[in-house]
Write a protein that holds these residues in place. Structure first.
Motif, short mmCIF file in Angstrom:
data_model
loop_
_atom_site.label_atom_id
_atom_site.label_comp_id
_atom_site.label_asym_id
_atom_site.label_seq_id
_atom_site.Cartn_x
_atom_site.Cartn_y
_atom_site.Cartn_z
N GLU A 12 0.84 -1.20 0.00
CA GLU A 12 0.00 0.00 0.00
C GLU A 12 0.87 1.26 0.00
OE1 GLU A 12 -2.61 -0.23 3.35
OE2 GLU A 12 -3.69 -1.96 2.55
N LEU A 15 2.43 1.75 -3.42
CA LEU A 15 1.47 2.30 -4.38
C LEU A 15 1.27 3.79 -4.18
CD1 LEU A 15 -1.19 -0.56 -4.58
CD2 LEU A 15 0.52 0.09 -6.30
N GLU A 16 1.30 4.25 -2.93
CA GLU A 16 1.21 5.69 -2.67
C GLU A 16 2.42 6.42 -3.24
OE1 GLU A 16 -1.25 7.82 -1.13
OE2 GLU A 16 -2.32 6.02 -1.76
N CYS A 18 4.24 5.42 -5.78
CA CYS A 18 4.09 5.38 -7.25
C CYS A 18 3.07 6.41 -7.71
CB CYS A 18 3.69 3.99 -7.71
SG CYS A 18 4.99 2.77 -7.53
N ARG A 19 1.99 6.54 -6.98
CA ARG A 19 0.95 7.51 -7.34
C ARG A 19 1.52 8.93 -7.26
NH1 ARG A 19 -3.82 9.07 -3.51
NH2 ARG A 19 -4.57 10.85 -4.67
N LEU A 20 2.24 9.23 -6.20
CA LEU A 20 2.84 10.56 -6.04
C LEU A 20 3.84 10.83 -7.16
CD1 LEU A 20 3.13 13.16 -4.40
CD2 LEU A 20 4.80 11.97 -2.97
N ILE A 22 4.01 9.43 -10.28
CA ILE A 22 3.37 9.55 -11.59
C ILE A 22 2.59 10.86 -11.71
CG2 ILE A 22 1.55 8.56 -13.06
CD1 ILE A 22 2.55 5.77 -12.02
N GLU A 23 1.83 11.20 -10.69
CA GLU A 23 1.06 12.44 -10.76
C GLU A 23 1.96 13.67 -10.78
OE1 GLU A 23 -1.86 12.32 -7.64
OE2 GLU A 23 -3.02 10.76 -8.64
N LEU A 89 1.40 16.51 -3.18
CA LEU A 89 1.38 16.62 -4.64
C LEU A 89 1.59 18.06 -5.09
CD1 LEU A 89 1.02 15.15 -7.33
CD2 LEU A 89 -1.42 15.60 -7.14
N THR A 157 10.19 11.14 -3.17
CA THR A 157 8.83 10.80 -2.76
C THR A 157 8.78 10.36 -1.30
OG1 THR A 157 9.07 8.55 -3.63
CG2 THR A 157 7.99 10.19 -5.05
N GLU A 167 3.13 6.71 2.75
CA GLU A 167 3.95 6.08 1.72
C GLU A 167 4.77 4.95 2.33
OE1 GLU A 167 7.65 6.98 1.85
OE2 GLU A 167 6.89 7.54 3.79
#
Length: 174
Positions: A12, A15-16, A18-20, A22-23, A89, A157, A167
């Motif tokens: 989990e 994934l946070e 990775c989300r940070l 990519i965005e 972000l 990140t 994260e």
């Protein structure tokens, strides 16, 4: 905790991250291009203002920027930032857009004037010269510095942890 619970928690957190990552890339690259055009503007007040902002953002640590984005709205406007991921972000996008803008600006300004003149001789408009001649050379010149910044973003990140974004490092501590 069992191994499965630990692995799920780490997944989990990953994934946070990775989300940070990519965005941040999705928003900061186009914003960086816009900022670089503003800093190269012939309208001096605009270009000077943007250059000062970029200089300030690049001159302060990302961790401080995270604190400012997360805590200052609550202190100044009495409207606390409720979404920690959104605060992270915003801070990351602003920071990396400034770095990317300098890379883009350097790539565009490093193109020899003869390339512009060659495009004019061929009868191309300024837009055609930029997209068909200059941009291709800029891409070649900015690949290395852009990849360095992207690698740094992967490492940065983990700083989102300072405002308690869930994260991977925060997940590992649980």
């Amino acid at each position: 905790m069992t191994f499965q619970q630990v692995a799920l928690s780490l997944a989990e957190g990953f994934l946070e991250n990775c989300r940070l990552f990519i965005e941040t890339l999705l928003f900061s690259i186009p914003l960086g291009l816009i900022i670089s055009f503003g800093s190269m503007s012939k309208f001096k007040p605009l270009s000077m203002l943007i250059k000062v902002i970029v200089w300030c953002i690049r001159g302060t640590p990302l961790m401080l920027q995270l604190f400012v984005v997360f805590y200052v709205p609550g202190l100044v406007f009495s409207v606390p930032m409720r979404n920690r991921m959104m605060a992270a972000l915003i801070a990351f996008v602003i920071n990396y857009a400034c770095y990317f803008s300098e890379i883009f600006r350097g790539g565009i300004e490093s193109t020899p004037k003869g390339q512009y003149e060659a495009g004019q001789v061929l009868g191309l408009t300024k837009t055609q010269i930029f997209f068909k001649i200059i941009l291709l050379q800029v891409i070649k010149r900015i690949v290395a510095p852009m990849s360095n910044e992207i690698i740094t973003l992967v490492k940065d990140t983990s700083l989102a942890r300072v405002i308690a974004v869930g994260e991977i490092l925060l997940a590992a501590e649980r």
